[in-house]
Design a protein around this motif. Structure first.
Motif, PDB file in Angstrom:
ATOM      1  N   SER A 171       0.833  -1.201   0.000  1.00  0.00           N
ATOM      2  CA  SER A 171       0.000   0.000   0.000  1.00  0.00           C
ATOM      3  C   SER A 171       0.869   1.252   0.000  1.00  0.00           C
ATOM      4  O   SER A 171       1.833   1.363   0.758  1.00  0.00           O
ATOM      5  CB  SER A 171      -0.921  -0.008   1.224  1.00  0.00           C
ATOM      6  OG  SER A 171      -1.651   1.195   1.297  1.00  0.00           O
ATOM      7  N   LYS A 187      -0.498   4.246   0.610  1.00  0.00           N
ATOM      8  CA  LYS A 187      -1.049   5.134   1.633  1.00  0.00           C
ATOM      9  C   LYS A 187      -0.626   4.716   3.033  1.00  0.00           C
ATOM     10  O   LYS A 187      -0.500   5.562   3.916  1.00  0.00           O
ATOM     11  CB  LYS A 187      -2.586   5.146   1.534  1.00  0.00           C
ATOM     12  CG  LYS A 187      -3.114   5.661   0.209  1.00  0.00           C
ATOM     13  CD  LYS A 187      -4.634   5.652   0.189  1.00  0.00           C
ATOM     14  CE  LYS A 187      -5.183   6.152  -1.137  1.00  0.00           C
ATOM     15  NZ  LYS A 187      -6.662   6.102  -1.175  1.00  0.00           N
ATOM     16  N   GLN A 188      -0.442   3.417   3.235  1.00  0.00           N
ATOM     17  CA  GLN A 188      -0.092   2.910   4.553  1.00  0.00           C
ATOM     18  C   GLN A 188       1.135   2.021   4.440  1.00  0.00           C
ATOM     19  O   GLN A 188       1.021   0.843   4.095  1.00  0.00           O
ATOM     20  CB  GLN A 188      -1.270   2.129   5.152  1.00  0.00           C
ATOM     21  CG  GLN A 188      -1.037   1.667   6.579  1.00  0.00           C
ATOM     22  CD  GLN A 188      -2.245   0.956   7.140  1.00  0.00           C
ATOM     23  OE1 GLN A 188      -3.320   1.013   6.555  1.00  0.00           O
ATOM     24  NE2 GLN A 188      -2.077   0.281   8.261  1.00  0.00           N
TER      25      GLN A 188
END
Length: 368
Positions: free
Chosen positions: A44, A46-47
């Protein structure tokens, strides 16, 4: 476990619901044979530390005649070792190339396998994960689906990685007592358990909320009062609604089988300990012979010195005596980790059964 997870580049795994359905379907079709396949996804953006698994595909199976138990064992070993087979590596690369052409996440993020009764801590699992995890800058996990545990009503899906300390020891193939004491490697440090969550898309979540329930086919009974008529049928029953199934005194067959496997693993562990004890006794005997030979040679050299004769070499014992080689402690560590896995499963199932046994103890033992 928290300290080991802190060193791992992957902190959590997010699996798409479609991947779970494919994995469960593949494991159910091949049961009791082990099913294996490749996982596809990406980390990911975003994370950081979250690995997203968006697709999977099974490895091709090899048909082996199963006329006797030996050929059945060979077929099981071939299926378990499929992720690191050369033919399957080429097949996996070809499949990923095709997935890239249709705009699907085409990054290899590991492999999956099925298990029965939690029996997955073995050399095949270790070597398969090491095959994926030895690459630099890798982001791979091993998904383990327990078919027998899932048949009890709850999905059993776990993600594992090899710890950095175990990777280092496995590369050097150093699993002697001395090396394990220096590194401090324990059987608890072999596998790192990564948290797993199942993810549904927003469209699928909205569809699940809008699915209508099937119309009842049998004749409905009249409500006993007006409050029952006005009550929403989708409202769950109160927590103290009687459930007589929980009063069944029969011991779960899953627990019985797990206890049998636990005893078998303990016997294997004792066998490994006996082998190591035999090595220690053999080493002590050889060292006693070497000490006696060295003392005898020193006495001979002392006599030769007194008679002014040339001295005999005192390191000839290395050619005359051969010390036994210490057996690898890897099998012992894997056995210990497997015993711990079985013990956790027994602990999860004994709470409810023990409570019922204590409740009916007076009926089972009327003399007390």
């Amino acid at each position: 476990m928290a300290d080991i997870l802190k060193d791992s580049p992957i902190k959590a795994v997010q699996v798409e619901a479609l991947v779970v359905m494919k994995l469960v379907n593949h494991a159910a079709k091949t049961f009791p044979t082990v099913s294996t396949g490749a996982l596809v996804g990406m980390e990911s953006s975003k994370q950081p530390g979250l690995l997203e698994i968006t697709s999977c595909f099974p490895f091709p199976t090899i048909d082996v005649p199963t006329t006797d138990s030996h050929q059945q064992d060979s077929a099981a070993n071939i299926a378990a070792a499929a992720p690191r087979a050369k033919a399957n590596v080429a097949y996996q690369n070809e499949m990923i190339k095709f997935l890239r052409e249709v705009n699907v996440d085409a990054n290899n993020v590991g492999w999956y396998t099925s298990a029965s009764m939690g029996n997955f801590v073995n050399m095949n699992t270790i070597e398969n994960q090491f095959f994926y995890q030895k690459e630099p800058n890798e982001r791979t996990v091993a998904l383990v689906h327990d078919v027998s545990r899932s048949s009890q009503g709850s999905l059993s899906l776990r993600a594992y990685r090899l710890s950095p300390a175990f990777i280092t020891a496995f590369k050097e193939s150093k699993f002697t007592t001395e090396s394990l004491q220096k590194s401090g490697l324990r059987y608890q440090d072999i596998l790192v358990d990564i948290p797993v969550t199942v993810h549904n898309s927003h469209l699928l979540t909205s569809l699940l909320h809008q699915l209508p329930s099937d119309a009842p086919k049998e004749e409905l009974s009249f409500p006993p009062n007006l409050a029952a008529l006005q009550q929403d049928p989708n409202t769950p029953q109160p927590p103290f609604f009687p459930n007589y199934d929980s009063l069944d005194l029969a011991i779960d067959p899953f627990l019985e089988k797990t206890c049998d496997l636990l005893l078998e693993s303990i016997e294997n562990h004792h066998t490994e300990l006996n082998n190591h004890s035999y090595y220690q006794r053999s080493l002590a005997r050889e060292q006693t012979k070497i000490t006696a030979w060295q003392q005898k040679r020193k006495a001979e050299n002392a006599a030769r010195t007194a008679s002014k004769q040339p001295l005999l070499p005192e390191d000839e014992w290395q050619r005359l005596f051969k010390l036994p080689q210490e057996p690898s402690r890897l099998e012992t560590m894997l056995n210990s980790r497997q015993v711990e896995q079985y013990a956790r499963q027994v602990d999860q199932f004994t709470a409810g059964i023990s409570t019922k046994m204590f409740a009916v103890k007076s009926n089972l033992l009327p003399g007390e």
